[in-house]
Design an enzyme around this catalytic site. Structure first.
Site, PDB file in Angstrom:
ATOM      1  N   TYR A   1      -6.588 -10.849   9.403  1.00  0.00           N
ATOM      2  CA  TYR A   1      -5.338 -10.439   8.573  1.00  0.00           C
ATOM      3  C   TYR A   1      -3.937 -10.986   8.852  1.00  0.00           C
ATOM      4  O   TYR A   1      -3.235 -11.606   8.363  1.00  0.00           O
ATOM      5  CB  TYR A   1      -5.299  -9.414   7.951  1.00  0.00           C
ATOM      6  CG  TYR A   1      -4.106  -8.714   7.466  1.00  0.00           C
ATOM      7  CD1 TYR A   1      -4.759  -8.360   6.066  1.00  0.00           C
ATOM      8  CD2 TYR A   1      -2.892  -8.378   7.955  1.00  0.00           C
ATOM      9  CE1 TYR A   1      -3.355  -8.386   5.257  1.00  0.00           C
ATOM     10  CE2 TYR A   1      -1.670  -8.534   6.455  1.00  0.00           C
ATOM     11  CZ  TYR A   1      -1.812  -8.044   4.929  1.00  0.00           C
ATOM     12  OH  TYR A   1      -0.739  -7.242   4.732  1.00  0.00           O
TER      13      TYR A   1
ATOM     14  N   ASP B   1       0.905  -0.946   0.082  1.00  0.00           N
ATOM     15  CA  ASP B   1      -0.225   0.129   0.378  1.00  0.00           C
ATOM     16  C   ASP B   1       0.733   1.624  -0.060  1.00  0.00           C
ATOM     17  O   ASP B   1       0.445   1.972  -0.662  1.00  0.00           O
ATOM     18  CB  ASP B   1      -1.033  -0.438   1.130  1.00  0.00           C
ATOM     19  CG  ASP B   1      -1.883  -1.301   1.612  1.00  0.00           C
ATOM     20  OD1 ASP B   1      -2.363  -1.900   0.231  1.00  0.00           O
ATOM     21  OD2 ASP B   1      -2.601  -1.305   2.089  1.00  0.00           O
TER      22      ASP B   1
HETATM   23  C1  GLA Z   1      -3.527  -4.779   2.857  1.00  0.00           C
HETATM   24  C2  GLA Z   1      -2.677  -4.681   3.499  1.00  0.00           C
HETATM   25  C3  GLA Z   1      -0.962  -5.107   2.206  1.00  0.00           C
HETATM   26  C4  GLA Z   1      -1.476  -6.957   1.405  1.00  0.00           C
HETATM   27  C5  GLA Z   1      -2.860  -5.979   1.587  1.00  0.00           C
HETATM   28  C6  GLA Z   1      -3.408  -7.783   1.104  1.00  0.00           C
HETATM   29  O1  GLA Z   1      -3.706  -3.780   1.988  1.00  0.00           O
HETATM   30  O2  GLA Z   1      -2.081  -3.218   4.078  1.00  0.00           O
HETATM   31  O3  GLA Z   1       0.227  -4.972   2.412  1.00  0.00           O
HETATM   32  O4  GLA Z   1      -1.068  -7.530   2.508  1.00  0.00           O
HETATM   33  O5  GLA Z   1      -4.088  -6.079   2.054  1.00  0.00           O
HETATM   34  O6  GLA Z   1      -2.822  -8.163  -0.797  1.00  0.00           O
END
Ligand code: GLA
Length: 393
Positions: free
Chosen positions: A224, A174
């Site tokens: 997550y 991101d």
């Molecule tokens: C979120 C996390 C990223 C990545 C995505 C999944 O956006 O911040 O680092 O792991 O999920 O691809």
């Protein structure tokens, strides 16, 4: 976007005028999901929705921040000498963490500042509004105090805020997309070594639509971190035999041959997604470079299926939107984007179908889920930067 509102608000709130203006975008990920923390590839781009700030230095050590998106929180204030996480300070923990880590990295911030920020990224929709604020703070502090902080360091500090200050074990995608975005290009990033290349995206006949499930997702962070732990478990078991440092180093064949080393069936599925999705991302880039947008779309669809069945991060809301999109005429491909568990999906839709698509997919969603989805056309824009005050006035 025009900065008049930010300037007026700044004047009302701080009784003086701002001096400088900054912008950081949000991001979508075209393909390569849950691969970044597995040392694989991602293919995100910055979008023209983002977060704006106008700011002015202070004489003392106070930082005073005000968000027009959280006006009810008022001015949030902290001192440069006291940069501890404070849950009562809410969204301001993102700028606070960023400032703390910039100072800890050895840069001198001689005085405080005040700023007003406003974002037009749909809130909590998985388009990285938090990473946008982190990187925005980085470019703002870098600009105001002429720190000459290299962009890559700024990106890594943003990730550190997320991981250590906020406590989400996310990867680097991101902040990288937001820090390095380029108009009309995707960024193929190898998250193992941060090598990257830009790939032009010229979709004259299609639009990229963002489809927001509007699903609240408080549980997202814990799930997550759970997925991340499952991938680490798989890696540790594969390492009993294979000399690898990350799942992203495996080919599909190597994974298939060695997958029995992973004892838990669910953990095996998680690892399979990470390996196959990484390869899929490389294939997708090749298809795009060769102008095969249909094949690119097919790979997007496969990505969603893998995230649904093997990684299990989609859920009924994202699946409903994506499956309705697959069944609609004029769609090259559709998939969830970002962490999943709600948030947004994307679809590549023929220009002439866009209106009907929004009506039909929106109706199918409302019918099944009971509340509305939102749709936005995504334009691929530049990464975070200082912008002209005058230009916007
Ligand atoms: C979120 C996390 C990223 C990545 C995505 C999944 O956006 O911040 O680092 O792991 O999920 O691809």
């Amino acid at each position: 976007m025009n900065l008049t509102m930010l300037n007026t608000t700044f004047e009302n709130v701080f009784h003086t005028l701002p001096e400088r203006a900054f912008f950081a975008p949000g991001r979508i990920n075209l393909i390569g999901e849950h691969t970044d923390y597995n040392g694989g590839h991602v293919f995100p781009c910055a979008i023209t929705y983002g977060t704006y700030a106008v700011a002015r230095k202070r004489e003392d050590q106070l930082v005073r921040v005000y968000s027009m998106n959280f006006a009810e929180k008022g001015i949030i204030e902290f001192n440069l000498n006291e940069l501890e996480y404070d849950k009562h300070q809410n969204w301001a923990n993102y700028p606070k963490g960023m400032i703390r880590y910039i100072i800890e990295a050895g840069y001198e911030i001689p005085s405080g500042f005040e700023c007003v920020i406003q974002g037009n990224i749909p809130n909590g929709a998985g388009l990285s509004s938090s990473a946008s604020i982190e990187v925005l703070t980085g470019v703002l502090v870098n600009g105001l105090f002429e720190l000459e902080l290299p962009r890559l360091n700024l990106i890594k500090l943003g990730k550190k805020v997320e991981n250590e200050f906020i406590g989400v074990n996310s990867g680097v995608m991101d902040q990288f997309a937001i820090g390095m975005g380029l108009k009309d290009a995707g960024i193929l990033l190898d998250c193992q070594n941060l090598k990257y290349e830009y790939a032009p995206i010229h979709l004259e006949n299609h639009k990229i639509l963002i489809m927001n499930t509007n699903k609240r997702r408080e549980l997202a962070d814990s799930k997550y971190n759970e997925r991340r732990a499952e991938c680490e478990e798989a890696l540790a078991q594969l390492q009993l035999k294979l000399p690898i440092e990350a799942l992203g180093q495996l080919s599909e064949e190597e994974f298939d041959t060695n997958q029995s080393l992973i004892t838990n069936e669910i953990v095996r599925k998680r690892a399979k997604h990470a390996v196959y999705e990484n390869i899929r991302t490389l294939k997708a880039l090749n298809e795009l470079k060769a102008g095969n947008v249909e094949a690119f779309g097919q790979l997007m669809n496969q990505s969603h299926i893998s995230l649904r069945d093997d990684y299990e991060v989609t859920g009924v809301e994202l699946d409903t939107l994506v499956e309705a999109a697959w069944n609609h005429p004029g769609v090259l491909g559709a998939r969830m984007t970002g962490a999943g568990f709600g948030g947004c999906a994307i679809a590549i839709v023929a220009n002439e179908e866009v209106e009907r698509f929004i009506a039909n997919v929106g109706a199918a969603y409302l019918d099944k889920i009971g509340y509305e989805a939102d749709f936005y056309v995504a334009s691929i824009g530049d990464g975070a930067k200082e912008i002209e005050m005058e230009e916007a006035l």
